[in-house]
Design an enzyme around this catalytic site. Sequence first.
Site, PDB file in Angstrom:
ATOM      1  N   LYS A 159       3.283   9.749  10.419  1.00  0.00           N
ATOM      2  CA  LYS A 159       2.917   9.583   8.652  1.00  0.00           C
ATOM      3  C   LYS A 159       1.843  10.343   8.468  1.00  0.00           C
ATOM      4  O   LYS A 159       0.746  10.280   9.314  1.00  0.00           O
ATOM      5  CB  LYS A 159       2.325   8.136   8.969  1.00  0.00           C
ATOM      6  CG  LYS A 159       3.400   7.089   8.350  1.00  0.00           C
ATOM      7  CD  LYS A 159       2.869   5.740   8.447  1.00  0.00           C
ATOM      8  CE  LYS A 159       1.650   5.675   7.301  1.00  0.00           C
ATOM      9  NZ  LYS A 159       1.175   4.154   7.140  1.00  0.00           N
ATOM     10  N   GLN A 186       0.712  -1.319  -0.204  1.00  0.00           N
ATOM     11  CA  GLN A 186      -0.004  -0.058  -0.161  1.00  0.00           C
ATOM     12  C   GLN A 186       0.705   1.264  -0.232  1.00  0.00           C
ATOM     13  O   GLN A 186       0.531   2.371  -0.553  1.00  0.00           O
ATOM     14  CB  GLN A 186      -0.900   0.023   1.210  1.00  0.00           C
ATOM     15  CG  GLN A 186      -1.822   1.147   1.315  1.00  0.00           C
ATOM     16  CD  GLN A 186      -3.100   0.813   2.196  1.00  0.00           C
ATOM     17  OE1 GLN A 186      -4.109  -0.066   1.921  1.00  0.00           O
ATOM     18  NE2 GLN A 186      -3.146   1.309   3.479  1.00  0.00           N
ATOM     19  N   LYS A 196      -3.604   5.701  15.268  1.00  0.00           N
ATOM     20  CA  LYS A 196      -4.742   6.388  14.521  1.00  0.00           C
ATOM     21  C   LYS A 196      -5.751   6.698  15.444  1.00  0.00           C
ATOM     22  O   LYS A 196      -6.602   5.818  16.104  1.00  0.00           O
ATOM     23  CB  LYS A 196      -5.285   5.551  13.549  1.00  0.00           C
ATOM     24  CG  LYS A 196      -4.248   5.412  12.113  1.00  0.00           C
ATOM     25  CD  LYS A 196      -4.639   4.343  11.372  1.00  0.00           C
ATOM     26  CE  LYS A 196      -3.555   4.350  10.027  1.00  0.00           C
ATOM     27  NZ  LYS A 196      -4.079   3.129   9.206  1.00  0.00           N
ATOM     28  N   GLU A 210      -3.213   9.777  -0.700  1.00  0.00           N
ATOM     29  CA  GLU A 210      -2.309  10.242   0.157  1.00  0.00           C
ATOM     30  C   GLU A 210      -1.219  11.262  -0.359  1.00  0.00           C
ATOM     31  O   GLU A 210      -0.337  11.633   0.278  1.00  0.00           O
ATOM     32  CB  GLU A 210      -1.696   9.095   1.140  1.00  0.00           C
ATOM     33  CG  GLU A 210      -2.906   8.259   2.006  1.00  0.00           C
ATOM     34  CD  GLU A 210      -2.054   7.434   2.901  1.00  0.00           C
ATOM     35  OE1 GLU A 210      -0.859   7.201   3.023  1.00  0.00           O
ATOM     36  OE2 GLU A 210      -2.921   6.747   3.577  1.00  0.00           O
ATOM     37  N   ASP A 226      -0.509  -1.882  12.806  1.00  0.00           N
ATOM     38  CA  ASP A 226      -1.621  -0.955  12.471  1.00  0.00           C
ATOM     39  C   ASP A 226      -2.930  -1.811  12.465  1.00  0.00           C
ATOM     40  O   ASP A 226      -3.562  -1.583  13.683  1.00  0.00           O
ATOM     41  CB  ASP A 226      -1.256  -0.204  11.001  1.00  0.00           C
ATOM     42  CG  ASP A 226      -2.734   0.411  10.681  1.00  0.00           C
ATOM     43  OD1 ASP A 226      -3.415   1.085  11.587  1.00  0.00           O
ATOM     44  OD2 ASP A 226      -2.820   0.738   9.246  1.00  0.00           O
ATOM     45  N   GLU A 254       5.385  -1.951   8.120  1.00  0.00           N
ATOM     46  CA  GLU A 254       4.115  -1.845   8.715  1.00  0.00           C
ATOM     47  C   GLU A 254       3.324  -2.948   8.194  1.00  0.00           C
ATOM     48  O   GLU A 254       3.076  -2.951   6.922  1.00  0.00           O
ATOM     49  CB  GLU A 254       3.319  -0.502   8.495  1.00  0.00           C
ATOM     50  CG  GLU A 254       2.051  -0.171   9.153  1.00  0.00           C
ATOM     51  CD  GLU A 254       1.266   1.466   8.756  1.00  0.00           C
ATOM     52  OE1 GLU A 254      -0.013   1.123   8.686  1.00  0.00           O
ATOM     53  OE2 GLU A 254       1.955   2.241   8.751  1.00  0.00           O
ATOM     54  N   ARG A 288      -5.076   9.275   8.127  1.00  0.00           N
ATOM     55  CA  ARG A 288      -5.953   8.125   7.570  1.00  0.00           C
ATOM     56  C   ARG A 288      -6.021   8.690   5.934  1.00  0.00           C
ATOM     57  O   ARG A 288      -5.463   9.745   5.643  1.00  0.00           O
ATOM     58  CB  ARG A 288      -7.289   8.246   8.053  1.00  0.00           C
ATOM     59  CG  ARG A 288      -7.485   7.636   9.376  1.00  0.00           C
ATOM     60  CD  ARG A 288      -6.618   6.413   9.605  1.00  0.00           C
ATOM     61  NE  ARG A 288      -7.305   5.422   8.883  1.00  0.00           N
ATOM     62  CZ  ARG A 288      -8.015   4.308   9.480  1.00  0.00           C
ATOM     63  NH1 ARG A 288      -8.508   4.453  10.696  1.00  0.00           N
ATOM     64  NH2 ARG A 288      -8.261   3.128   8.843  1.00  0.00           N
ATOM     65  N   SER A 289      -6.408   7.770   5.029  1.00  0.00           N
ATOM     66  CA  SER A 289      -6.448   8.184   3.776  1.00  0.00           C
ATOM     67  C   SER A 289      -7.349   9.033   3.409  1.00  0.00           C
ATOM     68  O   SER A 289      -7.278  10.021   2.517  1.00  0.00           O
ATOM     69  CB  SER A 289      -6.553   7.031   2.788  1.00  0.00           C
ATOM     70  OG  SER A 289      -7.757   6.172   2.991  1.00  0.00           O
ATOM     71  N   ASP A 315       4.471  -0.065   4.117  1.00  0.00           N
ATOM     72  CA  ASP A 315       3.172  -0.365   4.704  1.00  0.00           C
ATOM     73  C   ASP A 315       2.451  -1.525   3.702  1.00  0.00           C
ATOM     74  O   ASP A 315       2.128  -1.316   2.530  1.00  0.00           O
ATOM     75  CB  ASP A 315       2.325   0.734   4.750  1.00  0.00           C
ATOM     76  CG  ASP A 315       0.834   0.243   5.185  1.00  0.00           C
ATOM     77  OD1 ASP A 315       0.764  -1.288   5.675  1.00  0.00           O
ATOM     78  OD2 ASP A 315      -0.224   0.929   5.496  1.00  0.00           O
TER      79      ASP A 315
END
Length: 430
Positions: free
Chosen positions: A390, A167, A339, A209, A314, A287, A368-369, A246
């Site tokens: 991040k 990702q 998060k 992102e 995560d 991640e 978050r995205s 990730d």
Amino acid sequence: MKETIDFLIDTIEARQVLDSRGNPTVEAEVFLECGASGRAIVPSGASTGAHEAHELRDGGSKYMGKGVLNAVNKIHETISPALCGLSALDQTTVDKLMIEIDGTFNKSNLGANSILAVSLATARASANALDVPLYRYLGDPLSNLLPVPLMNVINGGAHAPNSLDFQEFMLVPHGVQNFSESLRMGTEIFHSLKSLLDKKGLSTAVGDEGGFAPNLSSSEEAGDLLLEAIQKAGFIPGEQVSLALDAASTEFYSDGIYKYEGKSLNSSEMISYLSRLVSNYPIVSIEDGLAEDDWEGWSELNKELGNKVQLVGDDLFVTNTERLRKGIMEKSANSILIKVNQIGTLTETLEAIELAKTSGFTSVISHRSGETEDTTIADLSVATRSGQIKTGSLSRSERIAKYNRLLKIEEELGNQARFAGALGLGPKNI
């Protein structure tokens, strides 16, 4: 010091606004008796862990079922009457009362999105009432550590319409003395990467992102591109700028098998593959290298790579102290991604960070995205001295807002500011 009554919650307003993907999300505004107020907007993820707190959505036809008017109504009709008259300075009481009223294990009654919006807005209202920055209010006089950014410059998986299974492919610019120089390095490499993609005839369209989403054939091709971009920008891979991944492995895991790049791999084979990547590239952090419930595999992964790189949970931990305790006991990782909307309150977020710290785990504060202009996580990273953040690539304003906030914090701190990269406090072994 103002009288305590000045900090009592007077009213709470909420509304439906849009996130960076054009989907509805919740904004809350908490007003205090003294006239101060605080506002917060919650983010939303694309690759969400099965164990995350529940986001309340409306269903139906409007906004393709993703409306949040029900969550907004929960704030107006249930949360606001319960919290009005409480001290905004007592964050724990505010958060625990919302959890108690909700009464479910995953906040599915009131919705984690409504609870979190109020939780974060309460903290910001308190900081504004005291006339201190949020990072100072949440932290202490020693909260002066600027984080190493993990910059997602090549997007794949659920974040981009390309063939990459992993990702995120991230830059970790650590070999400088301050955050602003780290940001400059990342930005120059980002533009260098864009130039390389252009020359190779690859897409420079960006994903959710802000990273590029070229149609590459493998993770190795992405890694090679990043190394080339780092060198083209005039920096030294591994010494000044490292890499992070990730994998988001849950997204391609089913029935004990990882369907990765056309191959079917078991946990041991996936671990061997990740180990080869670490040997061949200057990777300092991975991640979600394995799936969220592959606990046995995670323990093996930590045995194999835990002394070489940062292994971040995560989807594995979802900012949840119970899952983190299990991971600590089973030695499943050595780091947790934080998060705020995975768990749904500021108090529980801070508890997870503290548990990680006392257990020898690192913490990575994360966006978050589906993001917004809210910059709370920038302040949170400094307040908790997490040393890592991040918050996406070097494009899209909802990502840049966090970087710009960190620049301002560094400026405010002046010669008191410290940079985690310069102190070796970022990802493992940098």
